[in-house]
Design a protein around this motif. Structure first.
Motif, PDB file in Angstrom:
ATOM      1  N   LYS A 191       4.222   3.701  -0.037  1.00 51.94           N
ATOM      2  CA  LYS A 191       3.157   2.906  -0.299  1.00 51.94           C
ATOM      3  C   LYS A 191       3.259   1.681   0.532  1.00 51.94           C
ATOM      4  CE  LYS A 191      -0.642   1.178  -2.390  1.00 51.94           C
ATOM      5  NZ  LYS A 191      -1.979   2.077  -2.014  1.00 51.94           N
ATOM      6  N   LEU A 192       4.312   0.942   0.656  1.00 54.01           N
ATOM      7  CA  LEU A 192       4.656  -0.253   1.556  1.00 54.01           C
ATOM      8  C   LEU A 192       4.079   0.147   3.075  1.00 54.01           C
ATOM      9  CD1 LEU A 192       5.908  -2.945   2.487  1.00 54.01           C
ATOM     10  CD2 LEU A 192       7.878  -1.820   2.601  1.00 54.01           C
ATOM     11  N   TYR A 193       4.619   1.494   3.355  1.00 54.20           N
ATOM     12  CA  TYR A 193       4.211   1.682   5.030  1.00 54.20           C
ATOM     13  C   TYR A 193       2.781   1.966   5.104  1.00 54.20           C
ATOM     14  CZ  TYR A 193       9.069   1.973   6.535  1.00 54.20           C
ATOM     15  OH  TYR A 193      10.498   1.447   6.968  1.00 54.20           O
ATOM     16  N   GLU A 194       2.090   2.737   3.989  1.00 53.38           N
ATOM     17  CA  GLU A 194       1.071   2.995   3.979  1.00 53.38           C
ATOM     18  C   GLU A 194       0.021   1.392   3.974  1.00 53.38           C
ATOM     19  OE1 GLU A 194       0.832   7.574   2.014  1.00 53.38           O
ATOM     20  OE2 GLU A 194       0.552   5.888   0.786  1.00 53.38           O
ATOM     21  N   THR A 195       0.521   0.682   3.157  1.00 54.62           N
ATOM     22  CA  THR A 195      -0.271  -0.670   2.963  1.00 54.62           C
ATOM     23  C   THR A 195      -0.379  -1.226   4.462  1.00 54.62           C
ATOM     24  OG1 THR A 195       0.020  -0.514   0.887  1.00 54.62           O
ATOM     25  CG2 THR A 195      -0.603  -2.821   1.818  1.00 54.62           C
ATOM     26  N   ILE A 196       1.029  -1.431   4.955  1.00 55.08           N
ATOM     27  CA  ILE A 196       0.881  -2.200   6.357  1.00 55.08           C
ATOM     28  C   ILE A 196       0.130  -1.440   7.485  1.00 55.08           C
ATOM     29  CG2 ILE A 196       2.534  -2.801   7.968  1.00 55.08           C
ATOM     30  CD1 ILE A 196       4.448  -3.237   5.735  1.00 55.08           C
ATOM     31  N   LEU A 197       0.305   0.061   7.666  1.00 55.58           N
ATOM     32  CA  LEU A 197      -0.351   0.757   8.503  1.00 55.58           C
ATOM     33  C   LEU A 197      -1.883   0.843   8.286  1.00 55.58           C
ATOM     34  CD1 LEU A 197       2.472   3.273   9.050  1.00 55.58           C
ATOM     35  CD2 LEU A 197       1.720   1.312  10.585  1.00 55.58           C
ATOM     36  N   ASP A 198      -2.484   0.639   6.965  1.00 51.26           N
ATOM     37  CA  ASP A 198      -3.631   0.779   6.665  1.00 51.26           C
ATOM     38  C   ASP A 198      -3.983   2.312   6.671  1.00 51.26           C
ATOM     39  OD1 ASP A 198      -6.026   0.437   5.486  1.00 51.26           O
ATOM     40  OD2 ASP A 198      -7.102  -0.618   7.076  1.00 51.26           O
ATOM     41  N   LYS A 199      -3.086   3.293   6.431  1.00 52.87           N
ATOM     42  CA  LYS A 199      -3.289   4.899   6.543  1.00 52.87           C
ATOM     43  C   LYS A 199      -2.387   5.620   5.657  1.00 52.87           C
ATOM     44  CE  LYS A 199      -0.643   5.939  10.653  1.00 52.87           C
ATOM     45  NZ  LYS A 199      -0.816   6.113  12.113  1.00 52.87           N
ATOM     46  N   LYS A 200      -3.039   6.745   5.277  1.00 52.40           N
ATOM     47  CA  LYS A 200      -2.117   7.672   4.482  1.00 52.40           C
ATOM     48  C   LYS A 200      -1.262   8.320   5.185  1.00 52.40           C
ATOM     49  CE  LYS A 200      -4.075   7.392   0.437  1.00 52.40           C
ATOM     50  NZ  LYS A 200      -3.083   6.967  -0.735  1.00 52.40           N
ATOM     51  N   LEU A 201      -0.026   8.504   4.850  1.00 51.51           N
ATOM     52  CA  LEU A 201       1.160   9.301   5.507  1.00 51.51           C
ATOM     53  C   LEU A 201       1.483  10.346   4.755  1.00 51.51           C
ATOM     54  CD1 LEU A 201       3.618   6.206   6.287  1.00 51.51           C
ATOM     55  CD2 LEU A 201       1.985   7.485   7.669  1.00 51.51           C
ATOM     56  N   ASP A 202       1.924  11.591   5.629  1.00 57.68           N
ATOM     57  CA  ASP A 202       2.402  12.694   4.748  1.00 57.68           C
ATOM     58  C   ASP A 202       3.755  12.457   4.013  1.00 57.68           C
ATOM     59  OD1 ASP A 202       2.111  15.690   4.890  1.00 57.68           O
ATOM     60  OD2 ASP A 202       4.324  15.423   5.427  1.00 57.68           O
ATOM     61  N   ARG A 203       3.664  13.107   2.984  1.00 56.63           N
ATOM     62  CA  ARG A 203       4.786  12.775   2.083  1.00 56.63           C
ATOM     63  C   ARG A 203       6.064  13.356   2.495  1.00 56.63           C
ATOM     64  NH1 ARG A 203       7.299  15.261  -1.854  1.00 56.63           N
ATOM     65  NH2 ARG A 203       5.934  17.201  -1.642  1.00 56.63           N
ATOM     66  N   ARG A 204       6.015  14.633   2.611  1.00 60.50           N
ATOM     67  CA  ARG A 204       7.351  15.044   3.232  1.00 60.50           C
ATOM     68  C   ARG A 204       7.686  14.824   4.621  1.00 60.50           C
ATOM     69  NH1 ARG A 204       8.370  20.834   1.998  1.00 60.50           N
ATOM     70  NH2 ARG A 204       7.335  21.307  -0.002  1.00 60.50           N
ATOM     71  N   ASN A 205       6.948  14.405   5.710  1.00 61.91           N
ATOM     72  CA  ASN A 205       7.431  13.805   6.731  1.00 61.91           C
ATOM     73  C   ASN A 205       7.781  12.618   6.682  1.00 61.91           C
ATOM     74  OD1 ASN A 205       6.638  15.805   8.363  1.00 61.91           O
ATOM     75  ND2 ASN A 205       4.656  15.072   9.025  1.00 61.91           N
TER      76      ASN A 205
END
Lengths: 253, 253
Positions: A191-205
């Protein structure tokens, strides 16, 4: 803005104390529970917002200057600020030159100088700091990134550049040590990464890559609680984390 | 170093023309056929070596200043310089302050000022440029990185910092467009990375990762010649390469 007497007083002090032509501006990002914000100041007697900034004392190392300025302007102390770029367009400080041009002749007017500004940024957990405006400012507050007021001078460009730098930094440096609780789940870190990047990331990757960096330790015990499947808890391996801060994350060349 | 009359002339020009307290220093790395070098200047009448540097004109954008300074000092033109760090220790310019302290009083002596310096770096194919010393310099030459003479002031620290930045940059930006021939083999490209990083890389991992970035096009025809198995030839896909320069390489978050 200053009235004439305030301007005279400030210019006298500034000529005595500061290096001409150089300023520092700080972009402080605040993160907490999935929200990313930026710290801005509203000047007294102006309907205008700025990043916290200031000038360098004649005999002061610039890293110390950045910390002192941030503390003076916002009350934030012991923040790890990183230098990221110098903004050196000769026109960037023109609005201040014009704002004060009628009050004092150029030879006495500090703001008649051209200023290049050195940008510093930091990322802090915003519940752990208490912004306090200085005497020039009416307010010192966190703004949602998506909802930042228009910033004066080139401070909007400086903010954008700091955000780009922070996002790039996620590719080669670890992040989160001062932002996450001591133990956290992988989705919480994601969630920290997604917030900074302002995009969803793939959970497994995300999990595969993050574990590949070798900066996380998995706790023996999963988190207690009501979840039907209790998630694993992780903490940062501080030695590896600090090494990665210096050397870059594994997965580079 | 300047003699007294040269110093007086230079200080008069400098006060008229340049911003006080700010200088620019350029770290130009040269690459050709598996060798990495750095461009340095030897000052006249000093047994001392410097990075090419200079001062910013009063109304000059700093990016233009960096290019002008590099051209003036070394003859190198149209080099893509990247800003990487400001060096702002108040003691860094003390040796120059002391060197000229006996020749002129501080009020007339440009070098009595404190200077912070903005570092720029570039990587060029060194057979495509012809270094030419300016009138202050006795020599302008390429040195092997491992065999660089001791540099004056903090120029050794600036060089080290530029090299760290270049190595880090390999993790998130493409490199090589101006350094490789139009068509090249994978081992030739690997050699560029190995030279910059000063370490051997695994052949399979390098190829897999490099192809994953999506910036290479494989030629239909392998290279002609005597090899028992002719290697594939690659070229950069310029649109993807330039996009990766802006957006970062694929494989980030």
């Amino acid at each position: 803005m200053f009235n004439k007497q305030e301007l005279i007083d400030f210019c006298n002090t500034a000529r005595e104390s500061y290096l001409a032509h150089i300023s520092i501006d700080c972009v402080v990002f605040g993160f907490h529970e999935g929200q990313l914000k930026v710290l801005v100041l509203k000047m007294k007697n102006e309907q205008s917002w700025y990043l916290p900034g200031g000038f360098v004392l004649k005999n002061e190392p610039i890293e110390e200057a950045a910390n002192r300025i941030l503390k003076d302007r916002t009350g934030l102390d012991e923040i790890f600020l990183q230098q990221f770029h110098v903004f050196g367009d000769p026109e960037r400080s023109r609005p201040h030159r014009e704002m004060y041009a009628n009050m004092l002749p150029p030879s006495e007017n500090w703001f008649a100088n051209r200023f290049m500004t050195i940008g510093y940024y930091a990322l802090v957990d915003f519940i752990h700091v208490t912004p306090t405006p200085d005497s020039h400012s009416e307010a010192c507050t966190w703004c949602d990134l998506a909802d930042t007021p228009q910033l004066e001078l080139d401070h909007g460009i400086i903010l954008k550049s700091a955000l780009d730098t922070l996002r790039l930094q996620l590719n080669y440096q670890p992040i989160g040590y001062n932002l996450m609780p001591k133990e956290f789940t992988m989705p919480e870190l994601q969630k920290l990464y997604e917030t900074i990047l302002d995009k969803k990331l793939d959970r497994r990757n995300f999990q595969r890559r993050m574990l590949g960096f070798g900066i996380l330790t998995r706790s023996e015990k999963p988190r207690k609680g009501g979840a039907h499947k209790a998630p694993y808890l992780y903490s940062f391996d501080l030695a590896n984390y600090q090494n990665a801060l210096k050397e870059g994350l594994k997965g580079g060349w």
